[in-house]
Each structure stands twice: as structure tokens, then as C-alpha cells.
Scaffold this active site. Sequence first.
Site, PDB file in Angstrom:
ATOM      1  N   SER A 106       0.845  -1.188   0.000  1.00 29.96           N
ATOM      2  CA  SER A 106       0.000   0.000   0.000  1.00 29.96           C
ATOM      3  C   SER A 106       0.880   1.238   0.000  1.00 29.96           C
ATOM      4  O   SER A 106       2.070   1.169   0.344  1.00 29.96           O
ATOM      5  CB  SER A 106      -0.876  -0.002   1.261  1.00 29.96           C
ATOM      6  OG  SER A 106      -1.542   1.234   1.438  1.00 29.96           O
TER       7      SER A 106
ATOM      8  N   TYR B 215      -1.733  -0.220  10.622  1.00 26.60           N
ATOM      9  CA  TYR B 215      -1.777  -0.597   9.211  1.00 26.60           C
ATOM     10  C   TYR B 215      -0.445  -0.233   8.557  1.00 26.60           C
ATOM     11  O   TYR B 215       0.099  -1.006   7.759  1.00 26.60           O
ATOM     12  CB  TYR B 215      -2.938   0.117   8.516  1.00 26.60           C
ATOM     13  CG  TYR B 215      -3.196  -0.344   7.103  1.00 26.60           C
ATOM     14  CD1 TYR B 215      -3.654  -1.631   6.844  1.00 26.60           C
ATOM     15  CD2 TYR B 215      -3.005   0.509   6.012  1.00 26.60           C
ATOM     16  CE1 TYR B 215      -3.900  -2.060   5.540  1.00 26.60           C
ATOM     17  CE2 TYR B 215      -3.255   0.090   4.713  1.00 26.60           C
ATOM     18  CZ  TYR B 215      -3.700  -1.197   4.483  1.00 26.60           C
ATOM     19  OH  TYR B 215      -3.942  -1.620   3.192  1.00 26.60           O
TER      20      TYR B 215
END
Length: 249
Positions: free
Chosen positions: A143, A156
Amino acid sequence: MVGKLDGKVAIITGASSGIGKATAIALAAEGAKVVIAARRVERLEAVAKYITDNGGQALPVIADITDEAQAKNLIQKANAEFGRVDILVNNAGISFPGRIENADPANWRKMIDINVLGLMYTTHSVLPIFKVQKSGHIVNISSVAGRIARAGMAVYNVTKWGVNAFSEALRQEVYQDNIRVTIIEPGLVETEIDQHITDVVAKQEIEARRKAITPLQSEDIAAAIVYAVSQPQHVNVNEILIRPTQQDR
């Protein structure tokens, strides 16, 4: 017409929806035999049916990759069914954004289990097959959060920075065995990942960011994956960062 991936066997985790589903369809359309894994039986079988109805080959395998034994079984089942494995797309992932002080640590463990350990389990299981074949390609879905830390995304960030570090160290370990490693780093994508968010404020912030721009679609990420895995064997696309045009960071 000959597909770019004719004769190849690809495993895709988290393939019942979103990026995983789009990737399975895209790889199958290029001639790959796809082994699709997820926990949601009906949705996974629907993806398999769509692929076979459109002339492709798909083997659905119900698997929770956070369980090391199930992750290993997934890889072994694919190899037993098709006699080889050429591509592993580690796509399964989850996100629970929210500020650290308000977080439920149980959600931290879920992110680490799925985003990091599950990816590591499948990778560990496929490496012996790739080494015997002297070929193979591992695609890890990371990501933008694996590059840029952001308030409300700390854990995250931890998982995706971990994916990036693991992937690069892996590449250095296996390149002499003709094994390729690619990191895909999407920005905002229109998927179901936000449905799991339990922090109300974080969910509102993510939704506002998404509505302010035109987000990527799962098919955009699938196209990037097809590009990476269809390059000649001597070409290893190490990293693809792909953002919506209107995303700032």
C-alpha cells in the site's frame, strides 16, 4: 489468441472480492490456471464459476491463511492439482484505521495476522516449489501506507512497511534461484476493505477522502499485476506504486 500467461499456474489469496477477484479474472483471461483462496465459500465459488463460464480454469480453495497449516495446504493443493505453481499473489488483507489511544488491540492482531503472517506463511510454503522449478513470481500487495506514515493508520502502516521490508529481503535471498518478487502499492481503491472499520471517526475520514477524488478500481490494480507477471523472465518489476491521479499522498 495466445494469452500472455498460457500454461502458468497462479494462486491468489483474498480472491472472493475486490483486488483479489479482479486479479483472478485478469490472470485467467491471459490464460493462467488460477487457484483462488478465501474464507467466504459462496463468493469464492461465484468467482470460480465466472472464470470457468468465460473459458478459464479456476480451482477454489477455502482457506484461512492466518492458520499456517491452511496456508501450506493451499500451496500444496495447487501444486498437486496442476503439477506446478508459477505465480503467488499475496492479496488477502484487512485494515482497521483509528488513533492508537482509542484502538482495540484485538484489531491490531488481526491486521498483523492477515497482512503480515498470512503472507509470510504462503510465501514460506511456495518457496521450495519455486526453487525446484528454478522459477516463480511472488506478488505482495502492499500500500501507499507502506511508504508514508499517517496519523490514524499507525498499525496498518506497521503491517505494510513490514510487507515492503519482507519483500525486499526475500528478493535478495531468492534472485539467484530465478525467483522474482514484486511489491504493488495501491493508493485509494474502491473495495470492501472499509466495511470492516469499527472506529466511527476513522471511517468518516476515509469515506470523506474517497468521495473527494476518483479512486482506483480493483481492475486497475489487477492490470498492474498482469503487467508485472507477464514480463520476460529476465525482467523483475520490483515495485509498482499506483495512486489515483487526484490523490496527494
